[in-house]
Design a protein around this motif. Structure first.
Motif, PDB file in Angstrom:
ATOM      1  N   MET A   1     -43.295  21.043 -63.492  1.00 18.84           N
ATOM      2  CA  MET A   1     -43.035  20.139 -62.764  1.00 18.84           C
ATOM      3  C   MET A   1     -43.455  18.475 -62.759  1.00 18.84           C
ATOM      4  O   MET A   1     -44.635  18.167 -62.888  1.00 18.84           O
ATOM      5  CB  MET A   1     -43.707  20.510 -60.816  1.00 18.84           C
ATOM      6  N   ILE A   2     -42.767  17.215 -63.456  1.00 20.89           N
ATOM      7  CA  ILE A   2     -43.484  16.350 -63.296  1.00 20.89           C
ATOM      8  C   ILE A   2     -43.264  15.481 -61.873  1.00 20.89           C
ATOM      9  O   ILE A   2     -43.154  15.333 -60.908  1.00 20.89           O
ATOM     10  CB  ILE A   2     -42.027  15.315 -64.425  1.00 20.89           C
ATOM     11  N   LYS A   3     -44.583  15.087 -61.798  1.00 19.80           N
ATOM     12  CA  LYS A   3     -44.611  14.232 -60.240  1.00 19.80           C
ATOM     13  C   LYS A   3     -46.117  12.886 -61.000  1.00 19.80           C
ATOM     14  O   LYS A   3     -46.073  12.783 -61.704  1.00 19.80           O
ATOM     15  CB  LYS A   3     -45.699  14.714 -59.604  1.00 19.80           C
ATOM     16  N   ILE A   4     -46.034  12.046 -60.338  1.00 20.21           N
ATOM     17  CA  ILE A   4     -46.879  10.536 -60.537  1.00 20.21           C
ATOM     18  C   ILE A   4     -47.962  11.121 -60.562  1.00 20.21           C
ATOM     19  O   ILE A   4     -48.584  11.494 -59.762  1.00 20.21           O
ATOM     20  CB  ILE A   4     -46.155   9.628 -59.749  1.00 20.21           C
ATOM     21  N   GLU A  83     -46.906  20.358 -72.998  1.00 19.44           N
ATOM     22  CA  GLU A  83     -45.324  19.833 -72.370  1.00 19.44           C
ATOM     23  C   GLU A  83     -45.293  17.969 -72.936  1.00 19.44           C
ATOM     24  O   GLU A  83     -44.446  17.173 -73.021  1.00 19.44           O
ATOM     25  CB  GLU A  83     -45.412  19.432 -71.319  1.00 19.44           C
ATOM     26  N   VAL A  84     -47.157  16.728 -72.707  1.00 18.17           N
ATOM     27  CA  VAL A  84     -47.354  15.805 -73.357  1.00 18.17           C
ATOM     28  C   VAL A  84     -46.587  15.438 -74.424  1.00 18.17           C
ATOM     29  O   VAL A  84     -45.848  13.992 -75.167  1.00 18.17           O
ATOM     30  CB  VAL A  84     -48.740  15.284 -73.407  1.00 18.17           C
ATOM     31  N   ASP A 107     -62.179   8.918 -71.161  1.00 13.65           N
ATOM     32  CA  ASP A 107     -62.742   9.952 -69.900  1.00 13.65           C
ATOM     33  C   ASP A 107     -61.444  10.761 -69.765  1.00 13.65           C
ATOM     34  O   ASP A 107     -61.627  11.020 -68.547  1.00 13.65           O
ATOM     35  CB  ASP A 107     -62.678   8.385 -69.259  1.00 13.65           C
ATOM     36  N   GLY A 108     -62.170  11.439 -70.453  1.00 10.17           N
ATOM     37  CA  GLY A 108     -60.823  12.625 -70.229  1.00 10.17           C
ATOM     38  C   GLY A 108     -59.979  13.259 -71.021  1.00 10.17           C
ATOM     39  O   GLY A 108     -58.987  14.235 -70.007  1.00 10.17           O
ATOM     40  N   TYR A 109     -59.151  12.178 -70.620  1.00 10.10           N
ATOM     41  CA  TYR A 109     -57.499  11.925 -70.371  1.00 10.10           C
ATOM     42  C   TYR A 109     -56.532  12.630 -71.262  1.00 10.10           C
ATOM     43  O   TYR A 109     -56.832  12.184 -72.215  1.00 10.10           O
ATOM     44  CB  TYR A 109     -56.409  11.054 -69.788  1.00 10.10           C
ATOM     45  N   TYR A 110     -56.008  13.411 -71.265  1.00 13.58           N
ATOM     46  CA  TYR A 110     -55.170  13.699 -72.528  1.00 13.58           C
ATOM     47  C   TYR A 110     -53.834  12.793 -71.890  1.00 13.58           C
ATOM     48  O   TYR A 110     -53.465  13.448 -71.248  1.00 13.58           O
ATOM     49  CB  TYR A 110     -54.554  15.336 -73.092  1.00 13.58           C
ATOM     50  N   GLU A 111     -53.111  12.087 -73.025  1.00 11.04           N
ATOM     51  CA  GLU A 111     -51.865  11.109 -73.226  1.00 11.04           C
ATOM     52  C   GLU A 111     -51.423  10.653 -74.275  1.00 11.04           C
ATOM     53  O   GLU A 111     -52.308  10.624 -75.192  1.00 11.04           O
ATOM     54  CB  GLU A 111     -52.387  10.257 -72.064  1.00 11.04           C
ATOM     55  N   GLY A 119     -40.190  -3.038 -71.049  1.00 12.55           N
ATOM     56  CA  GLY A 119     -41.433  -2.757 -71.834  1.00 12.55           C
ATOM     57  C   GLY A 119     -42.318  -1.921 -70.622  1.00 12.55           C
ATOM     58  O   GLY A 119     -44.019  -2.531 -71.068  1.00 12.55           O
ATOM     59  N   ASN A 120     -42.358  -1.383 -69.790  1.00 17.21           N
ATOM     60  CA  ASN A 120     -43.408  -1.251 -68.577  1.00 17.21           C
ATOM     61  C   ASN A 120     -44.111   0.115 -69.381  1.00 17.21           C
ATOM     62  O   ASN A 120     -43.098   0.778 -69.948  1.00 17.21           O
ATOM     63  CB  ASN A 120     -42.907  -0.477 -67.365  1.00 17.21           C
ATOM     64  N   GLN A 121     -44.560  -0.124 -69.502  1.00 17.98           N
ATOM     65  CA  GLN A 121     -46.019   1.152 -69.717  1.00 17.98           C
ATOM     66  C   GLN A 121     -46.473   2.284 -69.215  1.00 17.98           C
ATOM     67  O   GLN A 121     -46.259   2.191 -67.802  1.00 17.98           O
ATOM     68  CB  GLN A 121     -47.235   0.661 -69.957  1.00 17.98           C
ATOM     69  N   LEU A 122     -45.893   3.323 -70.061  1.00 18.97           N
ATOM     70  CA  LEU A 122     -45.355   5.186 -68.912  1.00 18.97           C
ATOM     71  C   LEU A 122     -46.879   5.889 -69.556  1.00 18.97           C
ATOM     72  O   LEU A 122     -46.503   5.463 -70.866  1.00 18.97           O
ATOM     73  CB  LEU A 122     -44.166   5.217 -69.223  1.00 18.97           C
ATOM     74  N   GLU A 123     -47.617   5.970 -68.933  1.00 21.05           N
ATOM     75  CA  GLU A 123     -48.707   7.578 -69.570  1.00 21.05           C
ATOM     76  C   GLU A 123     -47.717   8.754 -68.616  1.00 21.05           C
ATOM     77  O   GLU A 123     -47.394   8.878 -68.000  1.00 21.05           O
ATOM     78  CB  GLU A 123     -49.453   7.094 -68.585  1.00 21.05           C
ATOM     79  N   LEU A 124     -48.158   9.717 -70.358  1.00 21.47           N
ATOM     80  CA  LEU A 124     -47.870  10.890 -69.910  1.00 21.47           C
ATOM     81  C   LEU A 124     -49.069  11.870 -70.156  1.00 21.47           C
ATOM     82  O   LEU A 124     -49.664  11.760 -71.489  1.00 21.47           O
ATOM     83  CB  LEU A 124     -46.758  11.749 -70.927  1.00 21.47           C
ATOM     84  N   THR A 125     -49.150  12.322 -69.247  1.00 21.39           N
ATOM     85  CA  THR A 125     -50.364  12.801 -69.461  1.00 21.39           C
ATOM     86  C   THR A 125     -50.595  14.414 -68.503  1.00 21.39           C
ATOM     87  O   THR A 125     -49.700  15.290 -67.987  1.00 21.39           O
ATOM     88  CB  THR A 125     -51.428  12.021 -68.448  1.00 21.39           C
ATOM     89  N   VAL A 126     -50.852  15.566 -68.789  1.00 21.68           N
ATOM     90  CA  VAL A 126     -51.423  16.331 -68.528  1.00 21.68           C
ATOM     91  C   VAL A 126     -51.610  16.429 -66.922  1.00 21.68           C
ATOM     92  O   VAL A 126     -50.489  17.231 -66.165  1.00 21.68           O
ATOM     93  CB  VAL A 126     -52.844  16.925 -69.122  1.00 21.68           C
TER      94      VAL A 126
END
Length: 126
Positions: A1-4, A83-84, A107-111, A119-126
């Motif tokens: 499930m993808i969520k913001i 999935e990232v 700070d520990g994020y996998y992204e 040009g908007n920045q999108l972070e794909l994270t766990v």
């Protein structure tokens, strides 16, 4: 499930913005994260429904710089590192180059970071 996962906001005054959102919107605040190498600092604010806002500050961001004050990125939680990786490389194959990552941040994020068509920045994270 993808969520913001969270929305990022560049701020001029990190403490003032943190106090505003905590006072008027009942947000709870994380510990301050600071990366001495880049000068980047941030707080994560969590609201009662679980939504999160990342307040970001870096001393080199001033009026007229490449990065601007205001919203900086939209982060999508994908549920796993695999999935990232999969989605990052899928986007790359679709013509949206990976800008950063996949990696584990200080700070520990996998992204992984990509830009949308405008040009908007999108972070794909766990």
């Amino acid at each position: 499930m993808i969520k913001i996962e969270h929305v990022g906001l560049w701020t001029k005054d990190l403490e003032k913005m943190k106090d505003f959102y905590c006072r008027y919107f009942a947000a709870t605040v994380s510990e301050l994260y600071h990366n001495p190498k880049s000068g980047f600092s941030s707080y994560f604010l969590t609201f009662t429904d679980g939504a999160r806002l990342e307040l970001c500050h870096r001393p080199d961001i001033v009026e007229g710089s490449k990065d601007v004050f205001g919203f900086t990125h939209l982060a999508f939680s994908l549920g796993s590192k695999e999935e990232v990786d999969r989605l990052a490389y899928f986007f790359q194959d679709q013509g949206f180059p990976i800008q950063n990552g996949p990696r584990t941040t200080g700070d520990g994020y996998y992204e992984a970071v990509i830009f949308d068509p405008e040009g908007n920045q999108l972070e794909l994270t766990v």
